[in-house]
Scaffold this active site. Sequence first.
Site, PDB file in Angstrom:
ATOM      1  CB  SER A 133      32.749  38.976  39.551  1.00 10.19           C
ATOM      2  OG  SER A 133      33.932  39.425  38.842  1.00 10.19           O
ATOM      3  CE1 TYR A 146      33.561  33.890  38.379  1.00 16.29           C
ATOM      4  CE2 TYR A 146      33.908  35.547  37.437  1.00 16.29           C
ATOM      5  CZ  TYR A 146      33.787  34.977  38.569  1.00 16.29           C
ATOM      6  OH  TYR A 146      34.031  35.832  39.507  1.00 16.29           O
TER       7      TYR A 146
END
Length: 250
Positions: A133, A146
Amino acid sequence: MSTVALITGAASGIGAAVARRLASGGARCVLVDLDQPGVERLAKEVGGAWLTADVSLPESSEQAVALAEEKYGRLDLVHLNAGISSGVDLAHFDLAQYRKAVGVNMDGVVFGVNAAVPLLRRSGGGAIVVTASLAGLVAYDGDPVYTMTKHAVVGLVRGLAVPLAREKIRIGAVCPGFTDTPLTAGMRDAFAGAGFPMLTAEDVAAAVESAFYAEEPGTLLVVQPGRQPVPYRYAGVPGPAGGQKPPSLG
């Protein structure tokens, strides 16, 4: 000889888009997801094999690789895509929620690599691509845990790149921005209202396919709306003032 690909988190979103893209090019796919109806449905669509499994357990990756060898006799491409947002609030810490996020986003990648490498080696080499990501490259304060997990898998990819390349196994990662998938379903209206474009799962799938064949070990492809995927470059860190190089520790 057809390419054999293993994809985790394959029932929807990016994983499903990758499965469809690779299968349309003739690859035989082994699909892994916790969503049994979803992964079975997609496997029938693309003519592949499927496994309902939790990637946070090491035996799940071992079973998936064993299924690839049993059904197709080899393994060429691995897309370690399964991931979840953490939802962890450090002010009101929930240990079970934290362990779940780390288990899927970090352990699932480590277990996947560990299980896949021996069969990739026996197959003569291949490639592993991890779905990271932008949160693996920059700070995302919307979900710090995250962000931690994605930084961790980027570090793993970078650390493994050279050793695996010696065995003819490429490893890299895609680092997409906000992508319209079930993971971000709750954000769609906010993004639309702000006029901010989101990637499609198909945009990221195209980058994943490119990453499988990247020439440079450890390539991290940044994927953003309206742009071609571009490798991310780190600036590097200062060494000792005298310019000495460390001993080889590999």
